[in-house]
Design an enzyme around this catalytic site. Sequence first.
Site, PDB file in Angstrom:
ATOM      1  N   ASP A  48       0.841  -1.202   0.000  1.00  0.00           N
ATOM      2  CA  ASP A  48       0.000   0.000   0.000  1.00  0.00           C
ATOM      3  C   ASP A  48       0.870   1.242   0.000  1.00  0.00           C
ATOM      4  OD1 ASP A  48      -2.876   1.171   0.625  1.00  0.00           O
ATOM      5  OD2 ASP A  48      -1.433   2.261   1.870  1.00  0.00           O
ATOM      6  N   TYR A  53       3.624   9.409  -0.495  1.00  0.00           N
ATOM      7  CA  TYR A  53       4.688   8.735   0.267  1.00  0.00           C
ATOM      8  C   TYR A  53       6.066   8.855  -0.404  1.00  0.00           C
ATOM      9  CZ  TYR A  53       0.554   6.435   2.366  1.00  0.00           C
ATOM     10  OH  TYR A  53      -0.655   6.166   2.952  1.00  0.00           O
ATOM     11  N   LYS A  78      -2.483   5.996  -4.441  1.00  0.00           N
ATOM     12  CA  LYS A  78      -3.557   6.972  -4.181  1.00  0.00           C
ATOM     13  C   LYS A  78      -3.235   8.316  -4.827  1.00  0.00           C
ATOM     14  CE  LYS A  78      -3.561   4.822   0.399  1.00  0.00           C
ATOM     15  NZ  LYS A  78      -2.169   4.606   0.801  1.00  0.00           N
ATOM     16  N   HIS A 111      -7.182   9.793  -2.084  1.00  0.00           N
ATOM     17  CA  HIS A 111      -6.532   9.712  -0.769  1.00  0.00           C
ATOM     18  C   HIS A 111      -7.412  10.286   0.354  1.00  0.00           C
ATOM     19  CE1 HIS A 111      -2.219   9.305   0.977  1.00  0.00           C
ATOM     20  NE2 HIS A 111      -3.113   9.109   1.912  1.00  0.00           N
ATOM     21  N   ASN A 141     -10.651   7.343   3.330  1.00  0.00           N
ATOM     22  CA  ASN A 141     -11.084   8.389   4.268  1.00  0.00           C
ATOM     23  C   ASN A 141     -12.445   8.972   3.912  1.00  0.00           C
ATOM     24  OD1 ASN A 141      -8.648   8.364   5.914  1.00  0.00           O
ATOM     25  ND2 ASN A 141      -7.642   9.141   4.072  1.00  0.00           N
ATOM     26  N   LEU A 191      -2.687  -0.712  13.711  1.00  0.00           N
ATOM     27  CA  LEU A 191      -2.139  -0.875  15.074  1.00  0.00           C
ATOM     28  C   LEU A 191      -2.213   0.444  15.846  1.00  0.00           C
ATOM     29  CD1 LEU A 191       1.069  -2.903  14.059  1.00  0.00           C
ATOM     30  CD2 LEU A 191      -1.078  -3.827  14.961  1.00  0.00           C
ATOM     31  N   LYS A 231       2.388  -1.160   8.995  1.00  0.00           N
ATOM     32  CA  LYS A 231       3.685  -0.701   8.486  1.00  0.00           C
ATOM     33  C   LYS A 231       4.804  -1.090   9.457  1.00  0.00           C
ATOM     34  CE  LYS A 231       6.959   2.749   8.375  1.00  0.00           C
ATOM     35  NZ  LYS A 231       7.554   3.713   9.306  1.00  0.00           N
ATOM     36  N   ARG A 237       9.371  -7.798  12.789  1.00  0.00           N
ATOM     37  CA  ARG A 237       7.984  -7.324  12.931  1.00  0.00           C
ATOM     38  C   ARG A 237       7.165  -7.578  11.667  1.00  0.00           C
ATOM     39  NH1 ARG A 237       8.797  -1.541  16.046  1.00  0.00           N
ATOM     40  NH2 ARG A 237       9.025  -2.406  18.143  1.00  0.00           N
ATOM     41  N   ILE A 238       7.834  -7.456  10.521  1.00  0.00           N
ATOM     42  CA  ILE A 238       7.147  -7.741   9.254  1.00  0.00           C
ATOM     43  C   ILE A 238       6.662  -9.195   9.292  1.00  0.00           C
ATOM     44  CG2 ILE A 238       7.527  -8.055   6.763  1.00  0.00           C
ATOM     45  CD1 ILE A 238       9.387  -5.570   6.890  1.00  0.00           C
ATOM     46  N   GLU A 240       6.262 -11.089  12.098  1.00  0.00           N
ATOM     47  CA  GLU A 240       5.302 -11.215  13.220  1.00  0.00           C
ATOM     48  C   GLU A 240       3.898 -10.792  12.793  1.00  0.00           C
ATOM     49  OE1 GLU A 240       6.646  -8.870  16.614  1.00  0.00           O
ATOM     50  OE2 GLU A 240       4.567  -8.509  17.196  1.00  0.00           O
TER      51      GLU A 240
HETATM   52  P1  NAD Z   1       0.356   1.268  11.941  1.00  0.00           P
HETATM   53  O1  NAD Z   1      -0.853   1.094  12.781  1.00  0.00           O
HETATM   54  O2  NAD Z   1       0.656   0.287  10.895  1.00  0.00           O
HETATM   55  O3  NAD Z   1       1.563   1.366  12.963  1.00  0.00           O
HETATM   56  C1  NAD Z   1       2.874   1.518  12.533  1.00  0.00           C
HETATM   57  C2  NAD Z   1       3.759   1.672  13.771  1.00  0.00           C
HETATM   58  O4  NAD Z   1       3.693   0.503  14.568  1.00  0.00           O
HETATM   59  C3  NAD Z   1       5.213   1.861  13.386  1.00  0.00           C
HETATM   60  O5  NAD Z   1       5.784   2.792  14.261  1.00  0.00           O
HETATM   61  C4  NAD Z   1       5.834   0.506  13.599  1.00  0.00           C
HETATM   62  O6  NAD Z   1       7.163   0.587  13.975  1.00  0.00           O
HETATM   63  C5  NAD Z   1       4.974  -0.065  14.719  1.00  0.00           C
HETATM   64  N1  NAD Z   1       4.849  -1.529  14.585  1.00  0.00           N
HETATM   65  C6  NAD Z   1       4.512  -2.217  13.461  1.00  0.00           C
HETATM   66  N2  NAD Z   1       4.474  -3.539  13.727  1.00  0.00           N
HETATM   67  C7  NAD Z   1       4.802  -3.679  15.020  1.00  0.00           C
HETATM   68  C8  NAD Z   1       4.956  -4.809  15.869  1.00  0.00           C
HETATM   69  N3  NAD Z   1       4.750  -6.033  15.432  1.00  0.00           N
HETATM   70  N4  NAD Z   1       5.308  -4.588  17.171  1.00  0.00           N
HETATM   71  C9  NAD Z   1       5.510  -3.354  17.631  1.00  0.00           C
HETATM   72  N5  NAD Z   1       5.383  -2.242  16.887  1.00  0.00           N
HETATM   73  C10 NAD Z   1       5.041  -2.403  15.589  1.00  0.00           C
HETATM   74  O7  NAD Z   1       0.291   2.771  11.373  1.00  0.00           O
HETATM   75  P2  NAD Z   1       0.553   3.525  10.007  1.00  0.00           P
HETATM   76  O8  NAD Z   1       1.918   3.368   9.511  1.00  0.00           O
HETATM   77  O9  NAD Z   1       0.040   4.895  10.237  1.00  0.00           O
HETATM   78  O10 NAD Z   1      -0.470   2.817   9.002  1.00  0.00           O
HETATM   79  C11 NAD Z   1      -0.128   1.713   8.200  1.00  0.00           C
HETATM   80  C12 NAD Z   1      -0.257   2.027   6.732  1.00  0.00           C
HETATM   81  O11 NAD Z   1      -1.550   2.546   6.431  1.00  0.00           O
HETATM   82  C13 NAD Z   1       0.676   3.139   6.236  1.00  0.00           C
HETATM   83  O12 NAD Z   1       2.001   2.698   6.074  1.00  0.00           O
HETATM   84  C14 NAD Z   1       0.003   3.513   4.940  1.00  0.00           C
HETATM   85  O13 NAD Z   1       0.306   2.568   3.938  1.00  0.00           O
HETATM   86  C15 NAD Z   1      -1.466   3.432   5.332  1.00  0.00           C
HETATM   87  N6  NAD Z   1      -2.044   4.746   5.707  1.00  0.00           N
HETATM   88  C16 NAD Z   1      -3.009   5.265   4.908  1.00  0.00           C
HETATM   89  C17 NAD Z   1      -3.570   6.489   5.228  1.00  0.00           C
HETATM   90  C18 NAD Z   1      -4.641   7.053   4.347  1.00  0.00           C
HETATM   91  O14 NAD Z   1      -4.984   8.222   4.510  1.00  0.00           O
HETATM   92  N7  NAD Z   1      -5.197   6.298   3.446  1.00  0.00           N
HETATM   93  C19 NAD Z   1      -3.145   7.205   6.345  1.00  0.00           C
HETATM   94  C20 NAD Z   1      -2.149   6.644   7.153  1.00  0.00           C
HETATM   95  C21 NAD Z   1      -1.617   5.408   6.825  1.00  0.00           C
END
Ligand code: NAD
Length: 277
Positions: A48, A53, A78, A111, A141, A191, A231, A237-238, A240
């Site tokens: 994604d 980005y 997007k 987006h 959104n 998360l 992410k 973590r990827i 996990e």
């Molecule tokens: P997320 O909920 O995926 O959290 C990411 C955070 O959690 C990072 O700091 C990462 O280090 C940590 N993390 C990930 N796996 C973990 C694990 N197993 N244990 C502990 N910590 C862990 O939040 P995000 O990055 O905001 O969202 C994920 C994806 O969603 C983005 O990368 C993007 O692709 C998408 N996104 C889309 C929009 C939109 O407007 N459409 C907005 C924000 C994000």
Amino acid sequence: MTLEIPSKALANGVTIPYLGLGVYKMTDRDVAIQAMRKALEFGYRAIDTAALYHNETEVGEAISSSGIAREDIFVTTKVWNTDQGYDETLRAFETSLKKLGLDYIDLYLTHWPVEDKFVETYRAIERLYEEKLIRVTGVSNHHIHHLEKIFAKANVQPMVNQVELHPYLTQEALREFCNSNNIAVTAWSPLGRGGILQDEIILQIAKEVQRTPAQVILRWHYQQDIISIPKSVTPSRIEENAQIFDFELSSQQMMQLSQLNRDQRFGQNPDNFKFDF
Ligand code: NAD
């Protein structure tokens, strides 16, 4: 051995993996490519990204160097807010396609619903679908009122709505609306940007099922038919985050997690989006 990630059939029959790699803020070229390669090696088959980005080129490189067939990878990107409108979206799509080095994109999303523009933006997405340049149409959104405006004009309804969604923001009404209109829901920040991993209830359930808090949350999404795109750039973590298809949460645990809802956003509310980055 690579992991089998299950897929969900969308309104037009195209399937999307229930779990993909989110790549927001992966701006360092090497780190980004390494994370995506790791995910693909491990079994992820969805990425994604977004024009915002600034890593579409890296996504394309990770895919082309992975040795995995293009058609086996589901790519989402997007159109950014400043590129919205009918003609502008068509142009933005061309740019994304070039950067990705692809000849089609699986899913193209608005987006954010930019007022006075998002309906036209979606009309352009419909056109890309008709021209077979994308396999699935979607938005991100969008609240119910945004979707209703689109329905009034669209021949092909959006098939996906990607929204912020996690145990602190369960989006019940929107999910019900999407469900009844055959729109799949993808959770961004599944998360809670890592901000809910220390929640006591989540920690307690993690202990009960002998999994990590992240796995518990991602399993909670999956058991509700929600696609998620966590992410991480950290290989462990990827891995996990994708190991969630071999255990189950009880209905009691599912309920406890859903009851954590407090309508708390870590990102912005689409109704008053502000450029602050
Ligand atoms: P997320 O909920 O995926 O959290 C990411 C955070 O959690 C990072 O700091 C990462 O280090 C940590 N993390 C990930 N796996 C973990 C694990 N197993 N244990 C502990 N910590 C862990 O939040 P995000 O990055 O905001 O969202 C994920 C994806 O969603 C983005 O990368 C993007 O692709 C998408 N996104 C889309 C929009 C939109 O407007 N459409 C907005 C924000 C994000």
